[in-house]
Scaffold this active site. Structure first.
Site, short mmCIF file in Angstrom:
data_model
loop_
_atom_site.label_atom_id
_atom_site.label_comp_id
_atom_site.label_asym_id
_atom_site.label_seq_id
_atom_site.Cartn_x
_atom_site.Cartn_y
_atom_site.Cartn_z
N SER A 8 119.85 83.17 113.69
CA SER A 8 119.69 84.15 112.60
C SER A 8 120.34 85.46 113.01
O SER A 8 119.92 86.10 113.98
CB SER A 8 118.22 84.39 112.30
OG SER A 8 118.11 85.56 111.50
N HIS A 33 122.55 81.47 110.17
CA HIS A 33 121.47 81.77 109.22
C HIS A 33 121.55 83.26 108.84
O HIS A 33 121.45 84.14 109.71
CB HIS A 33 120.13 81.44 109.87
CG HIS A 33 118.96 81.56 108.97
ND1 HIS A 33 118.58 80.57 108.09
CD2 HIS A 33 118.05 82.56 108.81
CE1 HIS A 33 117.50 80.95 107.42
NE2 HIS A 33 117.16 82.16 107.84
N ASP A 35 119.89 86.21 106.72
CA ASP A 35 118.65 86.62 106.06
C ASP A 35 118.91 87.76 105.09
O ASP A 35 119.08 88.91 105.51
CB ASP A 35 117.62 87.05 107.11
CG ASP A 35 117.00 85.85 107.81
OD1 ASP A 35 116.55 84.93 107.12
OD2 ASP A 35 116.97 85.85 109.06
N MET A 37 117.50 90.20 102.40
CA MET A 37 116.21 90.77 101.95
C MET A 37 116.47 91.92 100.99
O MET A 37 117.37 92.72 101.22
CB MET A 37 115.42 91.28 103.15
CG MET A 37 115.21 90.24 104.24
SD MET A 37 114.09 90.83 105.51
CE MET A 37 114.29 89.54 106.75
N HIS A 66 119.74 82.58 103.35
CA HIS A 66 118.32 82.55 103.02
C HIS A 66 118.01 83.76 102.15
O HIS A 66 117.95 84.89 102.63
CB HIS A 66 117.52 82.58 104.34
CG HIS A 66 116.04 82.65 104.17
ND1 HIS A 66 115.18 82.95 105.21
CD2 HIS A 66 115.23 82.46 103.09
CE1 HIS A 66 113.94 82.95 104.78
NE2 HIS A 66 113.94 82.66 103.49
N MET A 68 115.76 86.07 100.37
CA MET A 68 114.39 86.57 100.22
C MET A 68 114.46 87.67 99.17
O MET A 68 114.39 88.87 99.49
CB MET A 68 113.88 87.08 101.57
CG MET A 68 113.51 85.95 102.51
SD MET A 68 113.42 86.48 104.24
CE MET A 68 115.14 86.34 104.69
N MET A 142 108.68 78.16 106.08
CA MET A 142 108.56 79.39 106.87
C MET A 142 107.42 79.22 107.86
O MET A 142 106.31 78.86 107.49
CB MET A 142 108.26 80.60 105.97
CG MET A 142 109.36 81.02 105.01
SD MET A 142 110.97 81.36 105.77
CE MET A 142 110.57 82.67 106.94
N ASP A 181 111.68 78.04 109.93
CA ASP A 181 112.24 79.38 110.10
C ASP A 181 111.17 80.37 110.55
O ASP A 181 110.24 80.68 109.80
CB ASP A 181 112.85 79.84 108.75
CG ASP A 181 113.56 81.18 108.87
OD1 ASP A 181 113.69 81.70 109.98
OD2 ASP A 181 113.98 81.70 107.81
#
Ligand code: DX5
Ligand code: ZN
Length: 222
Positions: A8, A33, A35, A37, A66, A68, A142, A181
């Site tokens: 990540s 990965h 992330d 957000m 991913h 979020m 998660m 994750d």
């Protein structure tokens, strides 16, 4: 199943992201990965499509994005255009919009020729994934509450991974990618793999390792 490792980049030094990606590739990463957000679905804001577009050319390793974010459907085009190879969206963000929103979002991702996946938080039942497992290229569990790297692995999610693996086999997808994750280390990775996960996301563990290649190798051999 062969274990795949997804470092990540949340744990990378953002001022040297290109170098971090090359390090991941040279160390044997199977996926990168990313992330994303939005400051609403989770409190922090990380980065968006522009950043992914800019770093995409640095490596050939597939990008696992991913999301979020709230209203993920509005974001799919940006991340597909940015070069994502797989995009995953949260069940919790989708179900509050409408009952069909999750499946529609996954179908939208596929319509761009990108793989899709659905993610559940630690306190959400695996059964929420079952209605869309047929369309998913990956199911994601998660093992920390999303928002921050470096948190402690929540052991109680492991039976959900096993249940999803069973359900996937039941619908004729025994080799479905199941990603876990959060909080992956040399001590939690074997638990995740034994439960049936085959894609392990690891942020702080890998970026803090003195030798990332050895750390990835270690996680794959557990
Ligand atoms: C948490 C993120 C994770 C995180 C994992 O919100 O979705 O991908 O970066 O970081 P570690 O491996 O440090 O728990
Ligand atoms: Zn993540």
């Amino acid at each position: 199943m062969q274990i795949k490792i997804a470092p990540s980049i949340l744990a990378a030094d953002f001022s040297r992201m290109g170098e971090a990606l090359i390090k991941c590739e040279k160390s044997g990463a199977d996926l990168i990965h990313c992330d994303v957000m939005d400051g609403s679905f989770v409190a922090p804001i990380t980065f968006g499509g522009q950043m992914i577009k800019n770093i995409r050319s640095v490596t050939k390793v597939p990008f696992d994005v991913h999301l979020m974010v709230e209203h993920p459907q509005t974001q799919i085009k940006f991340f597909a255009d940015a070069g994502a190879d797989i995009i995953t969206v949260h069940v919790e963000a989708c179900e509050k919009i409408s009952p069909d929103y999750l499946r529609d979002t996954l179908a939208l991702i596929k319509s761009y020729g990108v793989k899709c996946g659905a993610v559940i938080n630690p306190d959400v039942s695996e059964e929420k994934l079952y209605p869309v497992l047929d369309i998913c290229d990956m199911a994601v569990v998660m093992s920390v509450f999303p928002g921050y790297g470096g948190q402690k692995f929540i052991n109680s999610v492991l039976p959900k991974v096993t249940a999803i693996r069973k359900q996937a086999a039941k619908i004729g997808k025994p080799d479905l990618d199941i990603e876990i994750d959060g909080g992956i280390t040399e001590s939690t990775a074997p638990l995740a793999a034994a439960a049936g996960a085959n894609v392990l996301v690891a942020g702080s563990y890998l970026f803090k390792a003195a030798d990332m290649a050895a750390a990835i190798d270690g996680l794959k051999k557990l």
